[in-house]
Design a protein around this motif. Structure first.
Motif, PDB file in Angstrom:
ATOM      1  N   ARG A  62       0.073   0.606  11.551  1.00  0.00           N
ATOM      2  CA  ARG A  62      -0.948   0.534  12.593  1.00  0.00           C
ATOM      3  C   ARG A  62      -2.333   0.854  12.051  1.00  0.00           C
ATOM      4  O   ARG A  62      -3.347   0.452  12.643  1.00  0.00           O
ATOM      5  CB  ARG A  62      -0.598   1.489  13.740  1.00  0.00           C
ATOM      6  N   ALA A  63      -2.378   1.566  10.941  1.00  0.00           N
ATOM      7  CA  ALA A  63      -3.663   1.862  10.299  1.00  0.00           C
ATOM      8  C   ALA A  63      -4.103   0.736   9.374  1.00  0.00           C
ATOM      9  O   ALA A  63      -5.124   0.867   8.677  1.00  0.00           O
ATOM     10  CB  ALA A  63      -3.554   3.171   9.516  1.00  0.00           C
ATOM     11  N   GLY A  64      -3.355  -0.360   9.350  1.00  0.00           N
ATOM     12  CA  GLY A  64      -3.733  -1.519   8.548  1.00  0.00           C
ATOM     13  C   GLY A  64      -3.162  -1.531   7.149  1.00  0.00           C
ATOM     14  O   GLY A  64      -3.530  -2.400   6.344  1.00  0.00           O
ATOM     15  N   LYS A  65      -2.255  -0.620   6.827  1.00  0.00           N
ATOM     16  CA  LYS A  65      -1.655  -0.594   5.502  1.00  0.00           C
ATOM     17  C   LYS A  65      -0.459  -1.531   5.434  1.00  0.00           C
ATOM     18  O   LYS A  65       0.282  -1.694   6.406  1.00  0.00           O
ATOM     19  CB  LYS A  65      -1.199   0.825   5.150  1.00  0.00           C
ATOM     20  N   SER A  66      -0.279  -2.143   4.268  1.00  0.00           N
ATOM     21  CA  SER A  66       0.954  -2.908   4.045  1.00  0.00           C
ATOM     22  C   SER A  66       2.051  -1.911   3.667  1.00  0.00           C
ATOM     23  O   SER A  66       1.861  -1.065   2.790  1.00  0.00           O
ATOM     24  CB  SER A  66       0.752  -3.937   2.935  1.00  0.00           C
ATOM     25  N   VAL A  67       3.196  -2.009   4.362  1.00  0.00           N
ATOM     26  CA  VAL A  67       4.246  -1.001   4.241  1.00  0.00           C
ATOM     27  C   VAL A  67       5.603  -1.679   4.060  1.00  0.00           C
ATOM     28  O   VAL A  67       5.922  -2.652   4.756  1.00  0.00           O
ATOM     29  CB  VAL A  67       4.319  -0.092   5.491  1.00  0.00           C
ATOM     30  N   ILE A  68       6.391  -1.151   3.143  1.00  0.00           N
ATOM     31  CA  ILE A  68       7.775  -1.595   2.966  1.00  0.00           C
ATOM     32  C   ILE A  68       8.678  -0.392   3.163  1.00  0.00           C
ATOM     33  O   ILE A  68       8.477   0.660   2.543  1.00  0.00           O
ATOM     34  CB  ILE A  68       8.001  -2.202   1.576  1.00  0.00           C
ATOM     35  N   VAL A  69       9.667  -0.533   4.039  1.00  0.00           N
ATOM     36  CA  VAL A  69      10.672   0.503   4.272  1.00  0.00           C
ATOM     37  C   VAL A  69      11.966   0.077   3.594  1.00  0.00           C
ATOM     38  O   VAL A  69      12.461  -1.032   3.823  1.00  0.00           O
ATOM     39  CB  VAL A  69      10.928   0.715   5.780  1.00  0.00           C
ATOM     40  N   LEU A  70      12.519   0.946   2.768  1.00  0.00           N
ATOM     41  CA  LEU A  70      13.786   0.684   2.079  1.00  0.00           C
ATOM     42  C   LEU A  70      14.879   1.554   2.698  1.00  0.00           C
ATOM     43  O   LEU A  70      14.765   2.782   2.709  1.00  0.00           O
ATOM     44  CB  LEU A  70      13.662   1.003   0.588  1.00  0.00           C
ATOM     45  N   GLU A  71      15.925   0.922   3.202  1.00  0.00           N
ATOM     46  CA  GLU A  71      17.061   1.645   3.783  1.00  0.00           C
ATOM     47  C   GLU A  71      18.329   1.241   3.049  1.00  0.00           C
ATOM     48  O   GLU A  71      18.653   0.057   2.990  1.00  0.00           O
ATOM     49  CB  GLU A  71      17.182   1.339   5.279  1.00  0.00           C
ATOM     50  N   LYS A  72      19.032   2.218   2.490  1.00  0.00           N
ATOM     51  CA  LYS A  72      20.203   1.913   1.674  1.00  0.00           C
ATOM     52  C   LYS A  72      21.366   1.353   2.488  1.00  0.00           C
ATOM     53  O   LYS A  72      22.169   0.575   1.980  1.00  0.00           O
ATOM     54  CB  LYS A  72      20.657   3.154   0.917  1.00  0.00           C
ATOM     55  N   SER A  73      21.474   1.729   3.766  1.00  0.00           N
ATOM     56  CA  SER A  73      22.550   1.221   4.620  1.00  0.00           C
ATOM     57  C   SER A  73      22.196  -0.156   5.161  1.00  0.00           C
ATOM     58  O   SER A  73      21.066  -0.618   5.037  1.00  0.00           O
ATOM     59  CB  SER A  73      22.808   2.191   5.769  1.00  0.00           C
TER      60      SER A  73
ATOM     61  N   ASP B 212       0.834  -1.209   0.000  1.00  0.00           N
ATOM     62  CA  ASP B 212       0.000   0.000   0.000  1.00  0.00           C
ATOM     63  C   ASP B 212       0.864   1.251   0.000  1.00  0.00           C
ATOM     64  O   ASP B 212       0.480   2.275  -0.574  1.00  0.00           O
ATOM     65  CB  ASP B 212      -0.902   0.018   1.239  1.00  0.00           C
ATOM     66  N   ALA B 213       2.024   1.159   0.651  1.00  0.00           N
ATOM     67  CA  ALA B 213       2.921   2.316   0.710  1.00  0.00           C
ATOM     68  C   ALA B 213       4.363   1.836   0.778  1.00  0.00           C
ATOM     69  O   ALA B 213       4.674   0.846   1.442  1.00  0.00           O
ATOM     70  CB  ALA B 213       2.598   3.191   1.917  1.00  0.00           C
ATOM     71  N   VAL B 214       5.247   2.554   0.103  1.00  0.00           N
ATOM     72  CA  VAL B 214       6.686   2.329   0.198  1.00  0.00           C
ATOM     73  C   VAL B 214       7.302   3.561   0.842  1.00  0.00           C
ATOM     74  O   VAL B 214       7.004   4.700   0.448  1.00  0.00           O
ATOM     75  CB  VAL B 214       7.325   2.096  -1.189  1.00  0.00           C
ATOM     76  N   VAL B 215       8.137   3.343   1.839  1.00  0.00           N
ATOM     77  CA  VAL B 215       8.841   4.430   2.523  1.00  0.00           C
ATOM     78  C   VAL B 215      10.325   4.294   2.213  1.00  0.00           C
ATOM     79  O   VAL B 215      10.918   3.242   2.463  1.00  0.00           O
ATOM     80  CB  VAL B 215       8.614   4.377   4.042  1.00  0.00           C
ATOM     81  N   THR B 216      10.936   5.327   1.656  1.00  0.00           N
ATOM     82  CA  THR B 216      12.367   5.293   1.397  1.00  0.00           C
ATOM     83  C   THR B 216      13.083   6.013   2.530  1.00  0.00           C
ATOM     84  O   THR B 216      12.808   7.176   2.798  1.00  0.00           O
ATOM     85  CB  THR B 216      12.720   5.956   0.058  1.00  0.00           C
ATOM     86  N   GLY B 217      13.959   5.301   3.209  1.00  0.00           N
ATOM     87  CA  GLY B 217      14.702   5.863   4.328  1.00  0.00           C
ATOM     88  C   GLY B 217      14.286   5.251   5.643  1.00  0.00           C
ATOM     89  O   GLY B 217      13.099   5.276   6.011  1.00  0.00           O
TER      90      GLY B 217
ATOM     91  N   GLU C 279       6.529  -4.514  14.805  1.00  0.00           N
ATOM     92  CA  GLU C 279       5.398  -5.070  15.540  1.00  0.00           C
ATOM     93  C   GLU C 279       4.069  -4.694  14.898  1.00  0.00           C
ATOM     94  O   GLU C 279       3.092  -5.451  14.981  1.00  0.00           O
ATOM     95  CB  GLU C 279       5.436  -4.587  16.996  1.00  0.00           C
ATOM     96  N   ALA C 280       4.033  -3.543  14.237  1.00  0.00           N
ATOM     97  CA  ALA C 280       2.805  -3.124  13.558  1.00  0.00           C
ATOM     98  C   ALA C 280       2.612  -3.839  12.226  1.00  0.00           C
ATOM     99  O   ALA C 280       1.523  -3.774  11.643  1.00  0.00           O
ATOM    100  CB  ALA C 280       2.832  -1.616  13.331  1.00  0.00           C
ATOM    101  N   GLY C 281       3.662  -4.517  11.750  1.00  0.00           N
ATOM    102  CA  GLY C 281       3.538  -5.282  10.508  1.00  0.00           C
ATOM    103  C   GLY C 281       4.304  -4.741   9.324  1.00  0.00           C
ATOM    104  O   GLY C 281       4.217  -5.291   8.218  1.00  0.00           O
ATOM    105  N   ALA C 282       5.076  -3.664   9.519  1.00  0.00           N
ATOM    106  CA  ALA C 282       5.865  -3.114   8.413  1.00  0.00           C
ATOM    107  C   ALA C 282       7.037  -4.049   8.092  1.00  0.00           C
ATOM    108  O   ALA C 282       7.564  -4.731   8.974  1.00  0.00           O
ATOM    109  CB  ALA C 282       6.395  -1.730   8.768  1.00  0.00           C
ATOM    110  N   HIS C 283       7.442  -4.074   6.832  1.00  0.00           N
ATOM    111  CA  HIS C 283       8.629  -4.810   6.405  1.00  0.00           C
ATOM    112  C   HIS C 283       9.767  -3.810   6.214  1.00  0.00           C
ATOM    113  O   HIS C 283       9.598  -2.795   5.524  1.00  0.00           O
ATOM    114  CB  HIS C 283       8.381  -5.556   5.091  1.00  0.00           C
ATOM    115  N   ILE C 284      10.909  -4.083   6.805  1.00  0.00           N
ATOM    116  CA  ILE C 284      12.078  -3.210   6.694  1.00  0.00           C
ATOM    117  C   ILE C 284      13.163  -3.963   5.940  1.00  0.00           C
ATOM    118  O   ILE C 284      13.591  -5.040   6.368  1.00  0.00           O
ATOM    119  CB  ILE C 284      12.591  -2.771   8.077  1.00  0.00           C
ATOM    120  N   ILE C 285      13.582  -3.404   4.829  1.00  0.00           N
ATOM    121  CA  ILE C 285      14.626  -4.039   4.002  1.00  0.00           C
ATOM    122  C   ILE C 285      15.845  -3.134   4.024  1.00  0.00           C
ATOM    123  O   ILE C 285      15.822  -2.016   3.498  1.00  0.00           O
ATOM    124  CB  ILE C 285      14.149  -4.247   2.554  1.00  0.00           C
TER     125      ILE C 285
END
Length: 438
Positions: A28-39, A9-14, A212-218
């Motif tokens: 926490r609002a029920g969205k599927s989220v992927i966080v992309l971190e370059k480091s 549903d959303a991609v977060v860069t950083g 814990e809220a369900g976000a994926h951090i890569i």
């Protein structure tokens, strides 16, 4: 990348404070989220490096007790411990000498830093500070306002120094006086925290909350560009360094500044080019020291009055090193466009340390010098001050949002980063609701 992570549903860069906070709100609002971190690790400029038992932030960090950042951390349940620096043991450096730094009316009257006329002038101004309407000052630069407000040069120099330490900014000919006064007043009335273990504790708390809220951090994954739909220009995902894509109708760019956002959308033009061209980064040269002991135990803070220098023993208020040791952050606030010689800046910081803590060199266990660190990505400039900052929604590019220390009309530094992350998440949620209803 597995199939589950090819769409969100959303991609977060950083994966710094802003990115992790935005991801937590969204998840926490029920969205599927992927966080992309370059480091390889999360944290960004809030990361903490541990050397021989000393916890070094990337230069001096302080969390404003009454700031928006503390409010967001409370909402997200991120806990921390630490202490507030005491007003005692603080010095003003001027003309190569150390004077008592005024921290209240009694020290203002007793310090040898100021003449009688300056003391009276400053006392009158401080007495009316709580009633000051700063909205009328935002169109003035700090220099313009100081010249209008204070007749005594000593008064102007002291207030300019206090604005520097409050905002981390050395740009009096550019910075909005309204923004600077607001930040100074918040620090004066509420104080700041230095954090046990460094700011990595905030990063870890936000990372845990996001997971814990369900976000994926890569981690170790760089976003190379934001993909746009050809028919309406809205975002449709992110292209990664390995050529793969993550499809999403919402992207929150929470890494870097206006130029970094522009680079992710090459050729987008419009507001992105204007933001990039108009931003002036805030920078500093930082000397971080771990000492076996403090030569002068009661000299805990110093502020340059005639030079843009800062010195603070953060370990006097927070657990940041081995028992009995001292962790010092010293900094020179760099002016925009300043011809900067790193070795000269380091020598200047070391000379100031000789004044405040003579004999410090004999106690050094570990040291680190950061010659030109970005403190924030844009000065809050006149004539609009914080009201002139962009975002979080990017005009004319549906589904694109920004968060960071240069975004939104509330707060500076980490306060702005965390508050704009909250606002960006709210915009995303509103955007996805409208898309679902269409």
């Amino acid at each position: 990348m597995n199939e589950q992570l090819r769409r969100a549903d959303a991609v977060v860069t950083g994966g710094g404070l802003a990115g992790l906070a935005a991801a937590t709100y969204l998840a926490r609002a029920g969205k599927s989220v992927i966080v992309l971190e370059k480091s390889e690790d999360t944290g960004g400029r809030a990361a903490t490096e541990t050397r021989r038992g000393f916890h070094f932030n990337l230069g001096p960090h302080a969390l404003y007790c009454r700031g928006r950042g503390a409010e967001v951390l409370g909402e997200l349940g991120v806990t921390f411990s630490g202490g507030r620096p005491a007003p005692s043991g603080a010095y003003a450096l001027s003309g190569g000498a150390a004077h008592t730094l005024p921290s209240g009316f009694m020290s203002l009257l007793s310090t040898g830093l100021l003449g009688v006329q300056s003391k009276l002038e400053l006392a009158r101004w401080l007495g009316g500070l709580s009633r000051l309407d700063t909205s009328e000052l935002r169109h003035l630069t700090v220099s313009e306002w100081l010249a209008r407000e204070f007749r005594q040069s000593e008064s102007r120099l002291l207030i300019e120094a206090l604005f520097r330490v409050s905002t981390y900014t050395n740009a009096p000919n550019l910075q909005s006086a309204g923004a600077a006064v607001d930040q100074f007043r918040m620090g004066l009335t509420g104080g700041v925290w230095y954090l046990d273990g460094g700011w990595a504790t905030l990063v870890e708390g936000l990372r845990k909350s996001a997971l814990e809220a369900g976000a994926h951090i890569i981690t170790g994954s760089r976003a190379m560009s934001v993909i746009r739909e050809t028919n309406h220009g809205g975002v449709s995902g992110v292209r990664l360094g390995d050529g793969s894509r993550i499809h999403s109708s919402a992207v929150v760019v929470a890494a870097g500044g206006p130029r970094d956002v522009r680079d992710l959308l090459e050729g987008a033009g419009g507001s992105l080019d204007l933001w990039a061209a108009g931003s002036v980064p805030v920078q500093a040269a930082c000397l971080d020291l771990g000492l076996g002991a403090l030569p002068r135990p009661h000299a805990l803070f110093a502020l340059g009055i005639d030079r843009p220098l800062y010195f603070s023993v953060h370990s006097a208020s927070a657990r940041l090193g081995p028992q009995g040791s001292a962790l010092i952050h010293a900094a020179k606030y760099l002016a925009p466009g300043e011809e900067h010689d790193p070795q000269s800046a380091r020598l200047e910081l070391e000379t100031a340390l000789d004044t405040v803590q003579p004999g410090w060199r004999r106690e050094v266990i570990v040291e680190r010098f950061l010659p030109k660190m970005t403190v924030a990505h844009a000065v809050a400039a006149a004539p609009r001050g914080l009201a002139g900052r962009p975002g979080p929604a990017v005009p004319h590019i549906p589904g694109l949002f920004v968060a960071g220390d240069w975004v939104g009309d509330d707060g500076m530094l980490a306060d702005a980063a965390l508050w704009s992350a909250r606002a960006a998440a709210q915009c995303v949620m509103g955007n996805t609701k409208r898309a679902a209803a269409a």
